[in-house]
Write an enzyme that holds these catalytic residues in place. Sequence first.
Site, short mmCIF file in Angstrom:
data_model
loop_
_atom_site.label_atom_id
_atom_site.label_comp_id
_atom_site.label_asym_id
_atom_site.label_seq_id
_atom_site.Cartn_x
_atom_site.Cartn_y
_atom_site.Cartn_z
N HIS A 179 0.83 -1.20 0.00
CA HIS A 179 0.00 0.00 0.00
C HIS A 179 0.86 1.25 0.00
O HIS A 179 1.21 1.77 1.06
CB HIS A 179 -0.91 -0.01 1.23
CG HIS A 179 -1.81 -1.20 1.31
ND1 HIS A 179 -1.37 -2.44 1.71
CD2 HIS A 179 -3.13 -1.35 1.03
CE1 HIS A 179 -2.38 -3.30 1.67
NE2 HIS A 179 -3.46 -2.67 1.28
N GLY A 191 -3.63 -3.49 11.32
CA GLY A 191 -4.09 -3.95 10.01
C GLY A 191 -5.59 -4.01 10.04
O GLY A 191 -6.25 -3.32 9.26
N ASN A 246 -7.84 11.94 3.85
CA ASN A 246 -7.52 12.02 2.42
C ASN A 246 -8.72 11.82 1.50
O ASN A 246 -8.56 11.73 0.28
CB ASN A 246 -6.39 11.04 2.07
CG ASN A 246 -6.80 9.59 2.30
OD1 ASN A 246 -7.98 9.31 2.50
ND2 ASN A 246 -5.85 8.68 2.29
N HIS A 274 -3.87 3.21 -3.37
CA HIS A 274 -4.06 2.66 -2.02
C HIS A 274 -3.41 1.30 -1.81
O HIS A 274 -2.61 1.13 -0.89
CB HIS A 274 -5.56 2.55 -1.68
CG HIS A 274 -5.82 1.74 -0.46
ND1 HIS A 274 -5.69 2.26 0.81
CD2 HIS A 274 -6.15 0.43 -0.30
CE1 HIS A 274 -5.95 1.30 1.69
NE2 HIS A 274 -6.23 0.19 1.05
N GLU A 289 -17.52 -3.72 24.94
CA GLU A 289 -16.69 -4.92 25.06
C GLU A 289 -15.49 -4.85 24.13
O GLU A 289 -14.38 -5.24 24.49
CB GLU A 289 -17.52 -6.17 24.73
CG GLU A 289 -18.73 -6.41 25.61
CD GLU A 289 -19.95 -5.59 25.20
OE1 GLU A 289 -19.91 -4.94 24.13
OE2 GLU A 289 -20.93 -5.57 25.95
N HIS A 296 -28.27 -14.55 24.97
CA HIS A 296 -27.24 -14.37 25.99
C HIS A 296 -26.53 -15.67 26.37
O HIS A 296 -25.62 -15.65 27.19
CB HIS A 296 -27.85 -13.75 27.25
CG HIS A 296 -28.14 -12.28 27.11
ND1 HIS A 296 -28.92 -11.78 26.10
CD2 HIS A 296 -27.74 -11.20 27.86
CE1 HIS A 296 -29.00 -10.46 26.22
NE2 HIS A 296 -28.30 -10.08 27.26
#
Lengths: 667, 667
Positions: A38, A127, A195, A269, A416, A478
Site C-alpha cells: 500500500h 491492520g 484524504n 491505495h 466490550e 445471551h
Amino acid sequence: MAEPQTTRTPSAKPSMRQMADAIRVLSMDAVEKANSGHPGMPMGMADVATVLFSKYLKFDASRPDWADRDRFILSAGHGSMLLYSLLHLTGYKAVTKEELSNFRQWGSKTAGHPEYGHIPGAETTTGPLGQGLANAVGFAMAERHLNARFGEDLVDHRTWVIAGDGCLMEGVSQEAIGIAGRLKLNRLTVLWDDNDITIDGAVRLSDATDQLARFKASGWAVKAIDGHDEGQIRRALLWATRQDKPTLIACKTKIGRGSATMEGSHKTHGAALGAAEVAATRLGLNWDHAPFDLPDTIEKAWRAVGRRGGKLRKAWEGRLAAHPQADHFTRAMKGDLPAGAFDALDAKIAELVETKPAQATRQSSGAALTELFGRIPEMIGGSADLTGSNNTYVKDTPILDTPDYSGRYVNWGIREHGMAAAMNGMALHGGVIPYGGTFMVFSDYSRPSIRLAALMGIRVVHVLTHDSIGLGEDGPTHQPVEHLAALRAIPNLLVFRPADTVEAFECWKLALEHRTAPSALALSRQKTDAVRVTASDENLCARGAYELRAADGEAKATLFATGTEVPLALKARDTLQAQGVPTRVVSVPCFELFEQQPKAYQDAVIGRGTVRVAVEAAIKQGWERFIGEDGGFVGMSSFGASAPAPRLYEGFGITADAVVEQVKARL
Amino acid sequence: MAEPQTTRTPSAKPSMRQMADAIRVLSMDAVEKANSGHPGMPMGMADVATVLFSKYLKFDASRPDWADRDRFILSAGHGSMLLYSLLHLTGYKAVTKEELSNFRQWGSKTAGHPEYGHIPGAETTTGPLGQGLANAVGFAMAERHLNARFGEDLVDHRTWVIAGDGCLMEGVSQEAIGIAGRLKLNRLTVLWDDNDITIDGAVRLSDATDQLARFKASGWAVKAIDGHDEGQIRRALLWATRQDKPTLIACKTKIGRGSATMEGSHKTHGAALGAAEVAATRLGLNWDHAPFDLPDTIEKAWRAVGRRGGKLRKAWEGRLAAHPQADHFTRAMKGDLPAGAFDALDAKIAELVETKPAQATRQSSGAALTELFGRIPEMIGGSADLTGSNNTYVKDTPILDTPDYSGRYVNWGIREHGMAAAMNGMALHGGVIPYGGTFMVFSDYSRPSIRLAALMGIRVVHVLTHDSIGLGEDGPTHQPVEHLAALRAIPNLLVFRPADTVEAFECWKLALEHRTAPSALALSRQKTDAVRVTASDENLCARGAYELRAADGEAKATLFATGTEVPLALKARDTLQAQGVPTRVVSVPCFELFEQQPKAYQDAVIGRGTVRVAVEAAIKQGWERFIGEDGGFVGMSSFGASAPAPRLYEGFGITADAVVEQVKARL
C-alpha cells in the site's frame, strides 16, 4: 513536558520535504519490488510523520525498549511502509536496507502489516482497522496510571496515532474515543489521514460524518490542518501537547502524494504503482538514486532524528537509577510478577479443599481476585458495565479515573470491543496486567481484539461469565453455545473453564503466569458444587486435563467434562459404578494446555479402550479429540432458550442420566 | 405520509398516563412472578411507547404481518416486557395473559429477550446491545428501496426504535448511524431512553458523550424532550415525521418510573422489585387490580389502539389488489424466488464443466452473481469497502443511495458489523435478499450479527473472500486460520467453501434456496483449478460432502478437502494411485448440509476402514468428524505469515506431498 528537540543535521541540511520524500520513495520502491502493498498512505502521510518524528516524538532509535518513550501507533497498518521507512531512516538496527527490500517476503521482518514482536518499533500489531486507535487508548491509560503511581520522573510520555478513514468508520473507534474522552486522556493524539479516499473510491460514497464534530461530542479537542504544510503540522502538534483532553488533528492530505500522475487516486491505495509511474515519480521528486539507496545528507539528517532522544533517554536512566521505586518499576515493566504473588492464593487453595464451597465459578473467580489483587499491584480490573455480574471488582479498589489515574478498576461502559482493544494496549505498554469482564456471549463483540492479543502473544485476561445455558432466563441471545469452540479455535489463546473454586484459583494462576498468551476464563452464573476435595501439591489445571476421580476397579468408561458439568459427570460415575461399570472422570479445564502435555500423559488421561463420553453444555465441535469418532457427547446442538437453568438442562437433555445412557449404549 | 390517527375510546377515556401505567404494572408483575427480568426500562419508557403506539405507529394488531406496517424495534431488548405488554394490550392474539404470566419460562412465547419468529410483533431478535438499532437501519433501507421500486401506494412506512445508553455506547451504533445519516433515511426515528443509568450506575461513570452532537455530526436531526411529558412526546414524534434526515429523540426519563421508592435507581434495571416495592408501587399508581388483570376502560382503550390501523390496512389491501405489481410484490415479501431464478445459473454450470475455468473462487462467486442478479430482483449486494476484492458488484448496477433508493448495491463503508446488522434488518423487513462482502478474517467484526441471523433463521449471505493464508502478503492479521471452524461452530449457519466455479455456483444456489438460515461463502483470493469436470444432474454441494473422484481399485485411502485445497488432494491422489494406493477424494463444501444427510450416505462418503486424511488451510478443529481419531490432517496449527501464497503453503507444509506422507504413514 519536555520541549520539542530540534534536529542537528550536517551543514547541507535537507528540507523537511526532502526528508519526507525519502519515505515516499522507500515506500513506493518496496511495494514495487514486492509487487504487493500500500504505497498511497505512506506517501500521503510522509510530511506529517516527518515532522512528528523529527520534532515531537520522544524516542531513541538505539533503544526501542526505553520505557518512557512516546508510543507511535500506526493504526492504518496497511501503510506499514511508512513505519518501516521511519524505522530504517532513524536507524533502528534491525530494520536494514535488506529488510526493506524484502518487504512482505517469507522470513522478513517487514511483514505486510506491522507485527508486534516481529520488528522493533511496532508497538502493536495493526491492520484490522480501528484496532490501533483503540489500543492507543489503553497505552494512554497505562501511561497516566503509571505516571500517577511512579511520578513524572519515570513516566511522562505521549501516545501518537496515525489513523485512516477506515479506522474512524469502524465501530470500535467510537468505543475508543468515548473512553478516551471520558477519561480526558490528554497524552493521546490522533493524526487522522483525512484524504477523502477509501478503497472503493471517495469517502463520500459511504460516509458524510463530520469527524471533528463527532470527536468533539465525545470530549476531544480537535483541529484541522493541511497535512502537507510543515508549519501547520508543527503548530498543530505543539497545540496537541498543550490540551487537557485527547486531541484529534485532521490532516488533509492527498493519498499517494508525490506520485507523478496518480496522486489523490484510490488506485495508489493497495497496489504497486507500476514501473512507469515509479520512474515518473522519481523524476518529479528529483530523486535520482537507486531503490533503497539514500543520498548522504538525507540519511544523516534522518539518523540525527533517530539519535535526538538519546540525551533524554540517558537523563531518564539516571532518574530511574536514583528512584526509590526503581526495582518495582523495572520489574513491572519487564512483566515479572512480584515475589510471593501467589502465596495468599496458594494458602487459600489448601483451605478450599477442606471447606468445599458450593458457589458459582464467577464467585470463585472473584474470590481468587481478592487473593491476587493486593499481591500483584500491576493488575488493573474492569468490566463492560457488568461489574456485579462478572465479580471483577475487588472491594475498596479506587476507580481509574480523571484526574487521579492511580485507581485500579476501569468502568469501561457497554464497550466490550473497546475494552478488549484497550486492554491490549495496556498490556503492550507494559507495567500493568489488565483483566476485564463481560458475559461470555459478548466475546463475539471483542473477538477481533482477542484474536490480535493471541497473535501478539500478550497477557490479557478476559473474564467471561454466564458461560452456558446455565445463565437461564436471559435466553438464547445471551447463552453461549458455540463460544467455547470458537474461542478454543483461536491459536495461542488459553481458554479455561474451571469446575469449582480450586480450579478457578488454579486457572487464574495459570493465566497470570503465561506471559505470552491471553486467557479467557469461562465462568458460570449458577452455583456449582466443589469437585476438588483432596489436596494436591500440583496445579492440576496446568495439565489442561487430568483424572479427577479414578474408577473403582479397572476402568470401563471415561467421562470428560468441564466447568459446571463436572459435578454431573461425577454423579453419572456414581450411578455407573453402582451398576457395576468402573468409571473414571476427567476434568478438562483447558484444551490448549492439554495439547502441550507429553503424549504418554495425554494417552493416559484419554483412556482409549474405555467407553468415552464427554459432557459440556455447549456444542460438540473439538471434543472428538477426547472421545474419538464413536464416543458419546452430551451437550448442545442448537441455540438455547429462555427458562430457569435447571429446566433448560433438563429440556436440552444435559443430565447425569443422559451421560449414563450414552455410556451404556456403548458398553 | 398518512396523518396520525386519533384513538377512539369508550366514554370513560383513560388518560395517556393511565394507559402507560398499565405497561408499568404488567412489566413489574411479570418480572416479579418470574423473579427475573428488567422492569426499569419498560417503566421508564412506558409514556413514550404509549404515545407512539396510540398516535403514530402504523399497525394493526390483528395483522402482525401487514407488509406496510411501521416497524417497531426494541433495541434495548432487555426491556422485553415493554414490548410484550404493548402486544398484549393492543390485542395481539398470541400474546395472552397466560403468556405474560409465564414470562421467561420454558415453552412460553415471552422469552427473556424478544425473539423474532417466536412471538408475533417482535420484528427482530434483540438483547445484544446495539443490534436492534443497526437492524433498524436495514429496515429503513429496505423500506426506501421498495418504496422506490413499488411506489408509495404499497410501501410507505416508518421504522421506530427504542434504544438505551448501552445501544449507543456499542460501536456498532456508530456504524449504523453513519450509514443512516449518509443515506438520509428520514423514515427512521430512534427514541433514546436517556435515563442516565447503566447497570454499573450512572452513565457518567463511563461516558461523557454529547449524544445529540454525535448523531448530528453523522447527519441526523436531533431533539431532546422530557420522556414523561405527553405533549412533548407528541410534538417530537410529529416533528420526526417531518424531517428529511433520520431522527434522534433523546427522551429524558427516570428508570423504573412509578416505582414507589426505587424510581431513578439502577437497581430497577435487571431484577424484580420485590413484593414490598411492588405493593407500594401499586398503591402509588392507584392500581388496585390483581397481577395481569386490567381495568375495563384501560383494556378497551388499548384494544382500540390495536385496531387503529385497521382502516389503513384495509385501504392498503385494496391498493395492493389493484396494483399492477401485486404478484411480484407479494412474492418478494413472502420470500419466494421468481420462477426461473436459477435457469441462467444452471445453464452456465453445464458450460463450466466443459470450459473448466481456473480462477479464484471469489471470481467464480462474481460470475454466479452475474447469472443470478438479473433473475432475482430482490437481491441487493454490497461490500464493506472491498468491492473489487470481494467481486460482489454486478456490472452496471445502480447504487442504492439518496435520493434514488432503487439501486441494488450498497457502499457500506468500512463497517463490517454495521453491514451485517443492517443486512439482518433488510432480510427481516422482507422483499429483499441482502448479500454483503468483506475479507473472511473480518467476519470476526460482524460475528454478533451473523450469530443473530442464525438464531433468527433468516436468509442473509456473507461473501467472505481471502479465505486462508492463500491471500498471501497481507499476513497473519488478514489470514483466516480459525474462522472456518469458528463459523461452523454457529448453529444454523451454512458455511460453504466451494472448490471451483461449479461448486461456487451450486453453493450460491443453496444459499439462496435456504430461507431459514444465513450463509457464509468462504472464497479464495488466489486462482485455483477446476475440479468438477464431469456433468451432474444433481447439485452435489447440497450433500455437504460428496465423492469427487473415486479410487481406481478398492479404496485404501480417502482424502477430504475443501476449497483451494481440493486440487491439492487430487494431486496427492494421483501420486498415491501411481504408487499403488487406490485413493478417493471427497470434496466437503458444507459441513452443515452433510450432517443433514442420511446416515448411510454419510458413512459411504466418510469411508471408514480406509486411511483418512483431510487437507484444509485452516485449523483441524471439527475435522475429526471426517477423519476419526487417528486420521491425518494437513493444515494450520498457528497463525499465518506474510509472504506470497505459494511460499506460505510450502512454509506451512500444506502440500500434496504432505498429504501423501500422511496417508503412507497410516497404511
